[in-house]
Design a protein around this motif. Structure first.
Motif, short mmCIF file in Angstrom:
data_model
loop_
_atom_site.label_atom_id
_atom_site.label_comp_id
_atom_site.label_asym_id
_atom_site.label_seq_id
_atom_site.Cartn_x
_atom_site.Cartn_y
_atom_site.Cartn_z
N ILE A 135 0.83 -1.21 0.00
CA ILE A 135 0.00 0.00 0.00
C ILE A 135 0.87 1.26 0.00
O ILE A 135 0.49 2.28 -0.56
N GLY A 175 2.35 5.48 -6.01
CA GLY A 175 2.09 5.24 -7.43
C GLY A 175 0.89 6.03 -7.92
O GLY A 175 0.79 6.35 -9.11
N LEU A 215 10.02 3.45 -7.02
CA LEU A 215 8.82 3.07 -6.26
C LEU A 215 7.90 2.19 -7.10
O LEU A 215 7.33 1.22 -6.61
N PHE A 216 7.78 2.55 -8.35
CA PHE A 216 6.85 1.80 -9.19
C PHE A 216 7.29 0.36 -9.36
O PHE A 216 6.48 -0.56 -9.33
N ALA A 252 5.09 -2.73 -8.40
CA ALA A 252 4.63 -3.73 -9.37
C ALA A 252 4.96 -5.14 -8.88
O ALA A 252 4.12 -6.03 -8.93
N GLY A 272 2.82 -6.02 -5.87
CA GLY A 272 1.44 -6.25 -6.29
C GLY A 272 1.29 -7.63 -6.92
O GLY A 272 0.29 -8.33 -6.72
N SER A 319 -1.30 -10.75 -5.98
CA SER A 319 -2.29 -11.46 -6.80
C SER A 319 -2.11 -12.97 -6.68
O SER A 319 -3.07 -13.71 -6.81
N LEU A 362 -3.38 -14.10 -2.81
CA LEU A 362 -4.81 -14.30 -2.58
C LEU A 362 -5.14 -15.77 -2.70
O LEU A 362 -5.97 -16.30 -1.96
N GLU A 393 -8.95 -3.82 -13.42
CA GLU A 393 -7.71 -3.33 -12.83
C GLU A 393 -6.52 -3.77 -13.67
O GLU A 393 -5.58 -3.01 -13.89
N PHE A 401 -3.55 -1.45 -15.04
CA PHE A 401 -2.12 -1.66 -14.79
C PHE A 401 -1.34 -1.62 -16.09
O PHE A 401 -0.25 -1.07 -16.17
N GLU A 414 -0.95 1.77 -17.30
CA GLU A 414 -0.04 2.50 -16.42
C GLU A 414 1.41 2.10 -16.70
O GLU A 414 2.29 2.96 -16.87
N GLY A 467 -3.13 5.01 -13.03
CA GLY A 467 -2.77 4.62 -11.68
C GLY A 467 -3.94 4.82 -10.72
O GLY A 467 -4.26 3.95 -9.91
N SER A 514 -6.60 2.21 -11.40
CA SER A 514 -6.30 0.86 -10.93
C SER A 514 -6.51 0.78 -9.42
O SER A 514 -7.04 -0.22 -8.92
N VAL A 545 -9.82 -1.36 -4.87
CA VAL A 545 -10.58 -1.06 -3.66
C VAL A 545 -12.02 -1.54 -3.80
O VAL A 545 -12.63 -2.00 -2.82
N TRP A 605 -6.34 1.03 7.20
CA TRP A 605 -6.55 -0.33 6.69
C TRP A 605 -6.67 -1.33 7.82
O TRP A 605 -7.38 -2.33 7.70
#
Ligand code: HDD
Ligand code: HEM
Ligand code: HEM
Lengths: 357, 448
Positions: B19, B25, B61-62, B66, B69, B73, B76, B98, B102, B105, B135, B138, B143, B372
Motif C-alpha cells: 500500500i 504510485g 517506487l513503481f 509492481a 502487487g 495477486s 490471494l 484493474e 495496470f 499504467e 494509476g 487501478s 478497492v 486499513w
C-alpha cells in the motif's frame, strides 16, 4: 454448472484468451528473463558491452511485459476460480519461490539502473538480477510441467512431502523447467541479435542464439521421453493426436527455419520464426491437454465461472483491448522501431545508467 | 504460531508493504505532471529538474509496487484458496478491469521515463497524464474488490453456494463509493504531505533553494484540498460502517453497550474483559450524531453481538484513533498553510510551519496503515462480512510460518534499499545540468 453454461462456447473462448495472454508473457516477458540469463553468462572482452545492450533492451518495457502474467492470473481467478485455487494449494511452494524470483529480478534491475554510486553494492544488483532471471523461468517451467504431468490429480492424503512436494518435483518437471529456461534464453538471444547495433555484439548474440536453439531441442526431446512416465501421459498426445502431428511438424520446421535464418544472418526472419516456433510449442501443449485445465482435476467446462461473469469479462477484455492495443503500439513504436532509435539515449541524465561499468 | 495466524500475518504484511508503494504510485505521477506542466508553461529549467528527480524516484517506487502487487495477486490464492474459489467469479470483474489499468499504467510509465528524448514535449506530458489517470483508476478498481468483502452484494446464497451472480452489482456495492473516494483522497493527501515534508525539511537549511520552493508549492497544491476533503469523506465512510458493519463501528468507538445518544470517545483503552473503554474523553451524543445524524439515534454496542463475532476491539479502536488524530494534524497543517499564504504569499517564509510540515512527513502513511487496520481487522472474524469466516478460507498447506518469515525478510530488505536509494540518489544529490529534450526528435520520428 448449469446446462446453459456447458453448452456455451464462452468458457473455451476465455480459456483461449488466457492461453494467448500466457503466450504473450512467454514471448515478451520470457525474452526479458532470458536476457537476464545472458547477463549472467556474459564473459570475455565484450561482457560489459553485452550487458549494456541487454539492459537497454529490457529497460523501458519490462514492466509492461510483466503485466501479461498478472493478466493470466486475473483471468484464471475470475473465470476459472477452482483452477486458481487448486494450483495455489498444490503448487504453493514452487509458486512462492517463483514470486521471490520475480520480486528480486524486477527490483534488482531497477535498483541497478538507479544506483549511480558505482560501488561494489552496485555490482551485486547485477548479480541478483541475473541469478533471479535464471531461476524464475525454471520454476515457472516446473509449475507448467506439474500441470501437464497430471500429477496434481493425485488424491489428497499422505505426508507433507507426498502432497506438496512430490507432485511437482519429478524428473519430468525438471525437464520442463530446463526447457523453459532454454526457450527464454533462445528468444532473448534472437531479440538481442536484431537489436544489437555493432557487428561484433551481433555475432556474440548469434552464437548464443544457436547454442540456445540446440538446448531447446534437447529439452524438447527430454520432455517427450520423460513424459511417458508421467501419470496421464499427456505428452504422448503430441505424437499420436491426429492434429498434433502436423503441429509438431510445423514447430520443427519453424525451429529449423529459425536456425537456418540465424546461420544465414537473416536476423529479422529468425526472430519471426522463433516467436512462431515458441507459440506453436505452447499451442501444441494446449491442444493435447484439451479439454483439461488441470489434467484429471478440472476441465475447461467444469471449472468455468457462471456465464454472466464470463460474458462480462469478455466485454471487459474487448473494451480493454481498445485501450491496450494502441498503447502497446505506442510503446513498441517509441522504443523498438528503427526510426526512433536514431535518437536513442542522447541524454543519459534522465535515465541515469543502465548498467555498471 | 498457528497456520491461520501466519497466513493472516503474511497477508497483512504484504498489503501493508504494497500500500505504501500504491499510494505513491497514485500520488507521484500527479505531482510530476503538474511540475512538468509548469516547465512547459514557463520554460524555467528548475521545473524540469524537479520533474526529472521526481520521476527517478517514481521509477524505483513503481518497480517495487509492481512486484509486490504481483506477489499479492498470487497470495490471494496461496493463502486464501477457499475465499478465491468462492469469490473469484463474483469480484473478478474489478480485478480484470484493474488488469487493464495496470497495463496502461506500466506502458505509459515506460514511455514517460525512457521517452524524454524520443517524444515531443507535449506528447511526453500526455504520457505522464496517462500514467496518473490509469494509476488512480487501478487503485479504485482494487478497492472495489475489497469493498465487496465489507458489503457483499450481487449474489444470492443457496445452500451456502452463491447463485444468481451479478458481478456489476457486486462491483458497485454500497462500500465501493465511500472506500474508493477515501482511498483515492488518502493517496493524494499522503503523497502531498510526505513530499511537502521532505522539501520543507530541505528548505529549513537552504531557504532560498528554488527547486525545493517549487516542490513545496506543488506538493501543497495537491495535499491541501485532499486533506480537507478527507474529513468529509471519512464521515461518509463512517456512516457506511454504521449501517453495514455495526460490530466494526462498535469496535472503532470502543462502544461496548447499546445505547441511545452514544458519546464520541477520543482516545482511551478498551478493556474487552471488563467490557469498558477507560481513560477516553467523551463528547456526549456526538457518535449518534456523526453516525446517524440524530443525537438520540441508537448505536449498537458490542453486546449486541456474540463474543465469537467480535473483532479485536483494542486494535481497531486504537488504529481508528491514530488515523483520525493524524488526519486532524494534517488538516491543521493545511489550514496553517492557507492562512500563511493568504497573508504572505510565500509558504516557505515561516520556519515553524516548515518544521511542522517536516514532522508530518510520515503522517499520511501511518494514517493509511491505521485506516486499513480498521477496515480489515475490524471485519474479523469474517473474510467476507457475514458470509465466510477467515478460518474457513485459509489454505490447507501446513507450515505457513516459513513463507511468512521469508517474505517478511525479503520486504524488510527491499524497504531498506528503497529508502536508501531515494535518499542517496535523489533527495540528497546536487542538481546536475540537464540537457533539454530535442523538439526535433518527435517531428523527425513522425516524418520517418
Ligand atoms: C491519509 C490517510 C487518512 C486520513 C487522514 C483519514 N483516513 Fe480514514 N482511512 C484511510 C486513510 C485515512 C484508509 C487507509 O485509506 C482507509 C482504509 C480503508 C479505506 O477505504 O480507507 C480508511 C478507512 C476509514 C474508515 C473505515 C472504512 C471501512 O471500514 O469501510 C473510516 C470510518 C474512516 N476511515 C474515517 C476517517 C475519518 C473520520 C477521518 C477524519 C479525519 C479519516 N478517516 C482520516
Ligand atoms: C483492496 C485491497 C485489499 C484486499 C482485497 C484485501 C484482502 C484481504 C484478505 C483476503 C485478508 C485475509 C483474510 C482476513 O484476515 O480477513 C486480509 C487481511 C488483512 N488485510 Fe487486507 N485487503 C486489502 C487491502 C489491505 C491494505 C491496503 C491493508 C494495509 C495495511 C490491509 C490490511 C490487512 C490486515 C491488517 C489484515 C489482517 C486482518 C486480521 O487477520 O486480523 N488490507 N485482507
Ligand atoms: C487498497 C489497496 C490497493 C491499492 C490502492 C493498490 C494500488 C496500486 C497501484 C496504484 C499500483 C501501481 C503500481 C505502483 O504504483 O507501484 C499497484 C500495483 C499493483 N497492485 Fe495494487 N493496490 C492495492 C492492493 C492490491 C491487491 C490486493 C492486489 C492483488 C490482488 C494488488 C495487485 C497489484 C499488482 C499485480 C500490481 C502491479 C501492476 C503492474 O505491474 O503495473 N494490489 N497497486
Amino acid at each position: 454448472m448449469d446446462l446453459v453454461a456447458s453448452s456455451s462456447p464462452l468458457p473455451f473462448v476465455i480459456a483461449a484468451i488466457t492461453m494467448l495472454a500466457l503466450n504473450a508473457y512467454v514471448v515478451l516477458g520470457g525474452g526479458d528473463f532470458g536476457a537476464g540469463v545472458w547477463d549472467l553468462l556474459a564473459r570475455g572482452p565484450r561482457a560489459e558491452r553485452q550487458r549494456a545492450a541487454i539492459a537497454d533492451g529490457i529497460g523501458p518495457i519490462w514492466e509492461a511485459n510483466h503485466v501479461w502474467l498478472i493478466f493470466v492470473i486475473v483471468l484464471l481467478f475470475s473465470c476459472f476460480p477452482p483452477v486458481y485455487a487448486h494450483l495455489s494449494i498444490t503448487l504453493h511452494i514452487p509458486l512462492s519461490l517463483m514470486l521471490v524470483g520475480i520480486v528480486l529480478r524486477g527490483s534488482a534491475f531497477t535498483f541497478r539502473a538507479y544506483d549511480a554510486t558505482n560501488s561494489p553494492v552496485q555490482r551485486h544488483w547485477g548479480r541478483i538480477f541475473s541469478v533471479a532471471s535464471t531461476v524464475t523461468p525454471v520454476l515457472l517451467g516446473i509449475c507448467v510441467g506439474a500441470v501437464v504431468s497430471g500429477a496434481l490429480a493425485l488424491p489428497p492424503g499422505g505426508t507433507f512431502v507426498d502432497r506438496y512436494v512430490l507432485p511437482w518435483l519429478t524428473t519430468f518437471t525438471l525437464a520442463t523447467g530446463a526447457m523453459t529456461l532454454a526457450v527464454f534464453a533462445f528468444l532473448a538471444a534472437i531479440y538481442l541479435v536484431v537489436e544489437a547495433k555493432e557487428t561484433d555484439l551481433q555475432e556474440d548474440f548469434r552464437r548464443m542464439a544457436l547454442g540456445a536453439a540446440v538446448a531447446v531441442g534437447v529439452g524438447a526431446a527430454l520432455v517427450l521421453l520423460l513424459g511417458r512416465a508421467t501419470p496421464m501421459r499427456i505428452t504422448d498426445g503430441l505424437l499420436t493426436h491426429p492434429f498434433a502431428v502436423p503441429l509438431q511438424l510445423l514447430t520443427a520446421v519453424l525451429a529449423l527455419g529459425a536456425i537456418a535464418a540465424l546461420l544465414r544472418r537473416r536476423y529479422r526472419l529468425a526472430r519471426v520464426a522463433a516467436v512462431l516456433q515458441v507459440s506453436a510449442l505452447m499451442w501444441g501443449w494446449a491442444y493435447v491437454q484439451f479439454p483439461w485445465m488441470i489434467p484429471g482435476v478440472h476441465s475447461i467446462e467444469s471449472a468455468a465461472a457462471p456465464l454472466v461473469t464470463l460474458r462480462l469479462v469478455a466485454i471487459g477484455i474487448a473494451g480493454g483491448a481498445v485501450v491496450l492495443v494502441p498503447s502497446l503500439w505506442v510503446l513498441f513504436r517509441v522504443f523498438k522501431s528503427e526510426s526512433a532509435s536514431a535518437f536513442k539515449r542522447v541524454d543519459t541524465a534522465e535515465h541515469p545508467r543502465s548498467f555498471p561499468k | 504460531m498457528s497456520d491461520l495466524l501466519a497466513a493472516r500475518s503474511q497477508m497483512a504484511m504484504s498489503l501493508a508493504f504494497h500500500i505504501i508503494f500504491a499510494v505513491m504510485g497514485i500520488g507521484m505521477p500527479a505531482l510530476m505532471v503538474l511540475a512538468e506542466r509548469r516547465w512547459l508553461r514557463t520554460g524555467d529549467p528548475v521545473w524540469l529538474e524537479l520533474t526529472k528527480r521526481w520521476s527517478k524516484g517514481t521509477a524505483i517506487l513503481f518497480a517495487v509496487g509492481a512486484v509486490s502487487g504481483t506477489v499479492l495477486s498470487f497470495e490471494l490464492g496461496l493463502l486464501w484458496p477457499g475465499f478465491m474459489e468462492y469469490a473469484g467469479a463474483i469480484i473478478g470483474m474489478p480485478f480484470s478491469l484493474e488488469g487493464f489499468a495496470f497495463f496502461t499504467e506500466a506502458i505509459f510509465l515506460g514511455v514517460y521515463l525512457y521517452g524524454w528524448t524520443r517524444l515531443s514535449r507535449r506528447a511526453h506530458w500526455w504520457a505522464g497524464v496517462a500514467v496518473a489517470v490509469s494509476g488512480t483508476i487501478s487503485g479504485i478498481f482494487v478497492v472495489f474488490a475489497n469493498a465487496w468483502m465489507n458489503a457483499p452484494t450481487g449474489f444470492r446464497l443457496v445452500d451456502g453456494r452463491p447463485v444468481d451472480i451479478d458481478p456489476i452489482a457486486a462491483m458497485l456495492n454500497p462500500a465501493s463509493f465511500p472506500q474508493a473516494l477515501h482511498m483515492t483522497l488518502a493517496a493524494f493527501a499522503t503523497t502531498g504531505i510526505a513530499v511537502a515534508g521532505i522539501h520543507a525539511w530541505m528548505l529549513r537549511r537552504d531557504p532560498t533553494n528554488a527547486l525545493h520552493r517549487g516542490a513545496l508549492q506543488i506538493a501543497l497544491l495537491v495535499a491541501v484540498p485532499a486533506c480537507l476533503l478527507q474529513v468529509v469523506s471519512g464521515d461518509i465512510s463512517a456512516k457506511f460502517v454504521a449501517e453495514w458493519q455495526p460490530a466494526k463501528l462498535a469496535a472503532m468507538e470502543g462502544q461496548f453497550v447499546t445505547e441511545r445518544g452514544a458519546p464520541l470517545r477520543i482516545g482511551g483503552i478498551p478493556d474487552e474483559a471488563a467490557r469498558e473503554t477507560r481513560y477516553a474523553i467523551e463528547i456526549p451524543k456526538a457518535l449518534s450524531i456523526l453516525a446517524f445524524g440524530d443525537p438520540d439515534a441508537e448505536v449498537k454496542g458490542l453486546d449486541a453481538f456474540p463474543e465469537t463475532d467480535w473483532p479485536p476491539v483494542a486494535i481497531v479502536h486504537i488504529a481508528f484513533q491514530v488515523m483520525v488524530g493524524l488526519g486532524t494534524l494534517m488538516v491543521i497543517a493545511c489550514l496553517w498553510v492557507i492562512w500563511h499564504w493568504a497573508r504572505r504569499r510565500d509558504v516557505a517564509s515561516s520556519r515553524p510551519l516548515l518544521t511542522f510540515l517536516a514532522l508530518l512527513t510520515p503522517a499520511g502513511f501511518i494514517a493509511v496503515e491505521a485506516g486499513w487496520v480498521v477496515t480489515e481487522v475490524g471485519r474479523q472474524p469474517w473474510i467476507v462480512q457475514g458470509i465466510m469466516r477467515t478460518a474457513d478460507a485459509v489454505t490447507p498447506m501446513p507450515g505457513l510460518v516459513v513463507p511468512l518469515i521469508g517474505f517478511t525478510l525479503l520486504y524488510i530488505f527491499l524497504g531498506v534499499i528503497v529508502a536508501w536509494l531515494l535518499w542517496a540518489q535523489i533527495i540528497r544529490t546536487r542538481p546536475e545540468p540537464l540537457p533539454e529534450p530535442p523538439r526535433a526528435a518527435a517531428a523527425a520520428s513522425k516524418a520517418a
